[in-house]
Design a protein around this motif. Structure first.
Motif, PDB file in Angstrom:
ATOM      1  N   LEU A  20      -0.301 -10.176  20.607  1.00 36.98           N
ATOM      2  CA  LEU A  20       0.106 -11.536  20.866  1.00 36.98           C
ATOM      3  C   LEU A  20       0.658 -12.367  19.778  1.00 36.98           C
ATOM      4  N   ALA A  21      -0.312 -12.390  18.551  1.00 36.02           N
ATOM      5  CA  ALA A  21       0.190 -13.031  17.281  1.00 36.02           C
ATOM      6  C   ALA A  21       1.391 -12.725  16.845  1.00 36.02           C
ATOM      7  N   LEU A  22       1.725 -11.322  16.870  1.00 34.30           N
ATOM      8  CA  LEU A  22       3.026 -10.858  16.534  1.00 34.30           C
ATOM      9  C   LEU A  22       3.979 -11.327  17.128  1.00 34.30           C
ATOM     10  N   LEU A  23       3.873 -11.183  18.578  1.00 30.22           N
ATOM     11  CA  LEU A  23       4.949 -11.947  19.561  1.00 30.22           C
ATOM     12  C   LEU A  23       4.975 -13.309  19.157  1.00 30.22           C
ATOM     13  N   ASN A  24       4.053 -13.985  18.897  1.00 23.29           N
ATOM     14  CA  ASN A  24       4.003 -15.680  18.668  1.00 23.29           C
ATOM     15  C   ASN A  24       4.822 -15.650  17.329  1.00 23.29           C
ATOM     16  N   VAL A  25       4.683 -15.048  16.406  1.00 24.58           N
ATOM     17  CA  VAL A  25       5.520 -15.253  15.261  1.00 24.58           C
ATOM     18  C   VAL A  25       7.068 -14.952  15.428  1.00 24.58           C
ATOM     19  N   MET A  26       7.279 -13.859  16.200  1.00 28.45           N
ATOM     20  CA  MET A  26       8.559 -13.376  16.553  1.00 28.45           C
ATOM     21  C   MET A  26       9.338 -14.514  17.271  1.00 28.45           C
ATOM     22  N   ILE A  27       8.797 -14.940  18.291  1.00 26.99           N
ATOM     23  CA  ILE A  27       9.356 -16.062  19.093  1.00 26.99           C
ATOM     24  C   ILE A  27       9.508 -17.474  18.308  1.00 26.99           C
ATOM     25  N   ALA A  28       8.492 -17.671  17.700  1.00 25.29           N
ATOM     26  CA  ALA A  28       8.437 -19.058  17.073  1.00 25.29           C
ATOM     27  C   ALA A  28       9.317 -19.107  15.834  1.00 25.29           C
ATOM     28  N   ARG A  29       9.779 -17.958  15.304  1.00 23.78           N
ATOM     29  CA  ARG A  29      10.690 -18.333  14.066  1.00 23.78           C
ATOM     30  C   ARG A  29      12.015 -18.233  14.634  1.00 23.78           C
ATOM     31  N   THR A  30      12.238 -18.144  15.983  1.00 22.30           N
ATOM     32  CA  THR A  30      13.905 -18.344  16.544  1.00 22.30           C
ATOM     33  C   THR A  30      13.657 -19.909  17.191  1.00 22.30           C
ATOM     34  N   LYS A  31      12.463 -20.568  16.882  1.00 24.07           N
ATOM     35  CA  LYS A  31      12.333 -22.083  17.384  1.00 24.07           C
ATOM     36  C   LYS A  31      12.217 -22.701  16.165  1.00 24.07           C
ATOM     37  N   GLY A  65      12.357 -11.565  40.077  1.00 24.73           N
ATOM     38  CA  GLY A  65      13.347 -11.565  39.141  1.00 24.73           C
ATOM     39  C   GLY A  65      13.024 -11.730  37.616  1.00 24.73           C
ATOM     40  N   ALA A  66      11.928 -12.024  37.458  1.00 28.16           N
ATOM     41  CA  ALA A  66      11.551 -12.342  36.006  1.00 28.16           C
ATOM     42  C   ALA A  66      11.538 -11.034  35.161  1.00 28.16           C
ATOM     43  N   THR A  67      11.562 -11.323  33.940  1.00 27.04           N
ATOM     44  CA  THR A  67      11.709 -10.349  32.821  1.00 27.04           C
ATOM     45  C   THR A  67      10.233  -9.888  32.701  1.00 27.04           C
ATOM     46  N   VAL A  68       9.764  -8.678  32.812  1.00 29.77           N
ATOM     47  CA  VAL A  68       8.376  -8.270  32.753  1.00 29.77           C
ATOM     48  C   VAL A  68       8.141  -7.389  31.594  1.00 29.77           C
ATOM     49  N   MET A  69       7.421  -7.789  30.581  1.00 26.33           N
ATOM     50  CA  MET A  69       6.859  -7.101  29.431  1.00 26.33           C
ATOM     51  C   MET A  69       5.293  -6.383  29.385  1.00 26.33           C
ATOM     52  N   GLY A  70       5.008  -5.427  28.860  1.00 30.37           N
ATOM     53  CA  GLY A  70       3.617  -5.079  28.773  1.00 30.37           C
ATOM     54  C   GLY A  70       3.233  -5.135  27.583  1.00 30.37           C
ATOM     55  N   LEU A  71       1.896  -5.522  27.464  1.00 32.95           N
ATOM     56  CA  LEU A  71       1.328  -5.307  26.212  1.00 32.95           C
ATOM     57  C   LEU A  71      -0.176  -4.123  26.546  1.00 32.95           C
ATOM     58  N   VAL A  72       0.121  -3.175  26.346  1.00 34.37           N
ATOM     59  CA  VAL A  72      -0.728  -1.938  26.510  1.00 34.37           C
ATOM     60  C   VAL A  72      -1.338  -0.983  25.751  1.00 34.37           C
ATOM     61  N   ASN A  73      -2.238  -0.450  25.990  1.00 30.66           N
ATOM     62  CA  ASN A  73      -2.861   0.660  24.827  1.00 30.66           C
ATOM     63  C   ASN A  73      -2.350   1.936  25.228  1.00 30.66           C
ATOM     64  N   VAL A  74      -2.731   2.383  26.525  1.00 29.44           N
ATOM     65  CA  VAL A  74      -2.463   3.838  26.537  1.00 29.44           C
ATOM     66  C   VAL A  74      -0.966   4.084  26.915  1.00 29.44           C
ATOM     67  N   VAL A  75      -0.658   4.918  26.072  1.00 27.83           N
ATOM     68  CA  VAL A  75       1.168   5.448  25.858  1.00 27.83           C
ATOM     69  C   VAL A  75       1.319   6.128  27.021  1.00 27.83           C
ATOM     70  N   GLY A 132      -5.448 -13.137  26.924  1.00 27.40           N
ATOM     71  CA  GLY A 132      -4.159 -13.584  27.595  1.00 27.40           C
ATOM     72  C   GLY A 132      -4.484 -15.269  27.319  1.00 27.40           C
ATOM     73  N   LEU A 133      -5.566 -15.689  27.678  1.00 26.57           N
ATOM     74  CA  LEU A 133      -5.778 -17.325  27.263  1.00 26.57           C
ATOM     75  C   LEU A 133      -5.503 -17.430  25.799  1.00 26.57           C
ATOM     76  N   ILE A 134      -5.816 -16.564  24.944  1.00 26.01           N
ATOM     77  CA  ILE A 134      -5.668 -17.022  23.398  1.00 26.01           C
ATOM     78  C   ILE A 134      -3.927 -16.898  23.216  1.00 26.01           C
ATOM     79  N   GLY A 135      -3.432 -16.191  23.857  1.00 22.18           N
ATOM     80  CA  GLY A 135      -1.880 -16.195  23.991  1.00 22.18           C
ATOM     81  C   GLY A 135      -1.444 -17.277  24.399  1.00 22.18           C
ATOM     82  N   GLU A 136      -2.143 -17.797  25.467  1.00 19.12           N
ATOM     83  CA  GLU A 136      -1.312 -18.973  25.760  1.00 19.12           C
ATOM     84  C   GLU A 136      -1.373 -20.333  24.765  1.00 19.12           C
ATOM     85  N   TYR A 137      -2.563 -20.116  24.391  1.00 15.35           N
ATOM     86  CA  TYR A 137      -3.072 -21.299  23.230  1.00 15.35           C
ATOM     87  C   TYR A 137      -1.869 -21.280  22.133  1.00 15.35           C
TER      88      TYR A 137
END
Ligand code: G6P
Length: 610
Positions: free
Chosen positions: A414-425, A369-379, A310-315
């Motif tokens: 997290l890197a995938l998420l990062n690219v996905m969001i960053a590309r809309t910015k 009230g936040a939107t909550v997403m998971g980044l999970v391994n066990v299906v 998560g810390l790496i995600g923050e950066y």
């Protein structure tokens, strides 16, 4: 966070239960037990230690019966001894059950039951459940009704399975806060806290939800809510292979999982990289895409290794998406009443998807009230089910208690998420394409980094008897330092601390002498020159430096005791490669010290208690 298995069918239950328990041993392993119904009588055997200790204890005793339950324990209430091991029973061993979770009001219930004449044999919260059902059953004709009424009295969490002399051909199961699946076989049924325990017998699973219970006999099962409403549950098919959770020739699961990383990193990206558009696609977020994209603030909440990811995600999210991100231990987040608004996104990261604190943190975020997403391994795990949307990291079953492949897959996701969001910015298609290209090269680079294994073994040999280690890193490599130190602590029992390299001057530097190995992650990025100064500060005080460096770095070779060269990549992806030698270092030191690598003392894979 104990492991549970139950069986009802035509076959002898004992071997099925024992083998199931062995697969669940990662959930806890301080004691184990089994109970079987035969000819209207229930026999119970339990022992301190691992499943092998239980098997030894049982020896040649006859363990017949086609209905049974079993448990591997990680103690919460009561010392891990034979008495406190599960299964637990009521006064006359008529009601026998195994339980995962914590009954918070057990003391009040216990006092009430003692006042009614019940005599308790153990210190556990679980025994209370058996006596409570016994007590309620005195005033009702229906055992199911007594079971359900007892569940309504319980505060806290439970995944439980029960057998009873009153209805010898039945298994009762219930879930609130602790995972439980029912495996549906051919004329036989299994119950387990994790599908992997029964996967050798069936792939068809029913996932009980919180507040649901099941009554199972040879003819089938009925599932109901504890409010007594019958519910039809869908049978879901599990697709992962059993051999993927075996050791595949490696000495330990941990080593196997370290070596799986080129594949698991690739699996995490499979089908998600849109090369031409220079973007990533995450299908599990489609329902919440709008909220993810417009989030004005992101919270990341997790525990242990997942927190480090998560810390790496923050950066990365702050650097590329320019959204403020806060990362917080789930155990803190859930209780400190954080300021969360409805345009905030909360990302819960969890390998198991069952960590109690992370689950509670996400519930708290949802409530606010936040939107909550998971980044999970066990299906199909609890966190995966309770989030509004999510991304599976697809690392496959992780059995070694010390998390390795889940970490690199979490950072990849997290890197995938990062690219996905960053590309809309502000990120251009060109920059997106370059990143996607670089991400595609990651599995090979991880493979390259694994080649450091031989050198790392040598280093492990030299430093295995040290009592302290310091890990330093800057920028994206700071969380890697934290994770490297955590790995060493977890499995070798050597005290280790991770620090931002420059912060060393404000404390840890006082500890440095010729006995202090300092592992520095010093790959070539914007902080490279600065970290060289930090290395010199350590060397000036006679510290021993092991540096993880970029391939071809000749300069550092002359400054430190050992260099471990690894491939470089974009800074935000670097942790996926930098962590590899640190995982190997912890592994080899632990093996050389004779430690139980896959099941380190006091730890458990899945922490389903707070
Ligand atoms: C335990 C495990 C760690 C893991 C942490 C969080 O402490 O031993 O390896 O990082 O829980 O677990 P999660 O399943 O939520 O990622």
């Amino acid at each position: 966070m104990c492991g549970i298995v139950g069986y009802i069918g035509q076959r002898e239950a004992y071997p099925i239960l024992i083998n199931g328990l062995k697969r669940l041993e990662y959930r806890g392993y301080d004691s184990a037990g089994v109970a079987l119904t035969k000819n209207g009588h229930i026999s119970i055997e339990k022992q301190v230690g691992k499943i092998s200790a239980l098997e030894k204890w049982i020896g040649d005793k006859s363990m017949d019966g086609t209905v049974g339950i079993a448990h591997t324990r990680w103690a919460t209430h009561g010392e891990p001894n034979q008495t406190n091991a599960h299964p637990h029973s009521d006064t006359n061993n008529d009601i026998v059950l195994v339980h995962n979770g914590i009954i918070e009001n057990y003391d009040t219930l216990r006092q009430m039951l003692i006042s009614k004449g019940h005599v308790f044999r153990t210190e556990t919260d679980t025994e209370t459940i058996a006596h409570l059902i016994e007590e309620i059953y005195k005033s009702t004709d229906s055992f199911e009704e007594a079971f359900r009424a007892a569940l309504l009295e319980l505060d806290g969490t439970y995944g439980l399975v029960l057998i009873t002399r009153h209805e010898p051909g039945k298994l009762y199961a219930a879930r609130k806060g602790s995972p439980l699946v029912i495996g549906v076989g051919d004329g036989e049924y299994f119950v387990a806290s994790d599908a992997s325990a029964v996967l050798a017998h069936t792939r068809d699973m029913i996932y009980l939800e919180d507040g649901e219970f099941a009554v199972i006999d040879l003819n089938g099962y009925v599932t109901k809510t504890i409010q007594n409403k019958v519910i039809e549950k869908q049978v879901e098919r599990v697709t992962f292979d059993l051999e993927r959770i075996e050791k595949a020739g490696y000495d330990h699961f941990m080593l196997k999982e370290i070596y799986e990383q080129p594949r698991t990193v690739a699996d995490c990206m499979r089908g998600r990289l849109m090369e031409e558009e220079g973007v990533a696609r995450l299908g599990g977020l489609s329902d919440i895409m709008h909220n993810v994209m417009r989030a004005r603030k992101i919270f990341i909440t997790a525990c242990g290794t997942s927190y480090h990811a998560g810390l790496i995600g923050e950066y990365m999210l702050e650097e590329y998406c320019r959204i403020p991100v806060e990362v917080e231990y789930a155990s803190e987040f859930r209780y400190r009443d954080p300021i969360i608004q409805d345009d905030n996104l909360v990302i819960a990261i969890s390998q198991s998807g069952e960590t109690a604190d992370t689950l509670a943190a996400l519930r708290e975020a949802k409530r606010k009230g936040a939107t909550v997403m998971g980044l999970v391994n066990v299906v199909g795990s609890s966190i995966a089910r309770e989030t509004d949307g999510g991304t599976y990291i697809h690392a496959g079953p992780e059995i070694g208690v010390a998390s390795t492949k889940a970490f690199t897959s979490q950072v990849t996701a997290l890197a995938l998420l990062n690219v996905m969001i960053a590309r809309t910015k502000t990120m251009s298609a060109e920059q997106g394409r370059r990143i996607i290209q670089e991400m595609k090269a990651l599995p090979d680079k991880v493979e390259q980094a694994l080649k450091s294994d031989v050198l790392v073994q040598e280093i492990a040999e030299e430093f295995k008897n040290k009592t302290n280690f310091l890990y330093l890193g800057r920028g994206y490599n700071f969380p890697v330092a934290l994770e490297g130190a955590l790995k060493l602590k977890e499995i070798s029992y050597i005290h280790a601390e991770g620090y931002p390299a420059a912060e060393m001057k404000h404390g840890p530097i006082a500890l440095i002498d010729e006995d202090m190995p300092v592992v520095v992650i010093a790959t070539k990025d914007s902080t490279y020159e600065k970290i060289i100064s930090n290395i010199q500060e350590v060397k000036a005080r006679k510290g021993r430096v092991i540096a993880v460096v970029s391939e071809g770095d000749e300069k550092l070779k002359h400054e430190v005791d050992y260099t471990i060269p690894i491939p470089t990549t974009f800074n935000f992806l670097q942790p996926i490669i930098s962590i590899i030698p640190l995982q190997l270092l912890a592994y080899h030191i632990a093996v050389l010290r004779g430690c139980n690598v896959d099941q380190p003392r006091n730890l458990a894979k899945s922490v389903t208690v707070e």
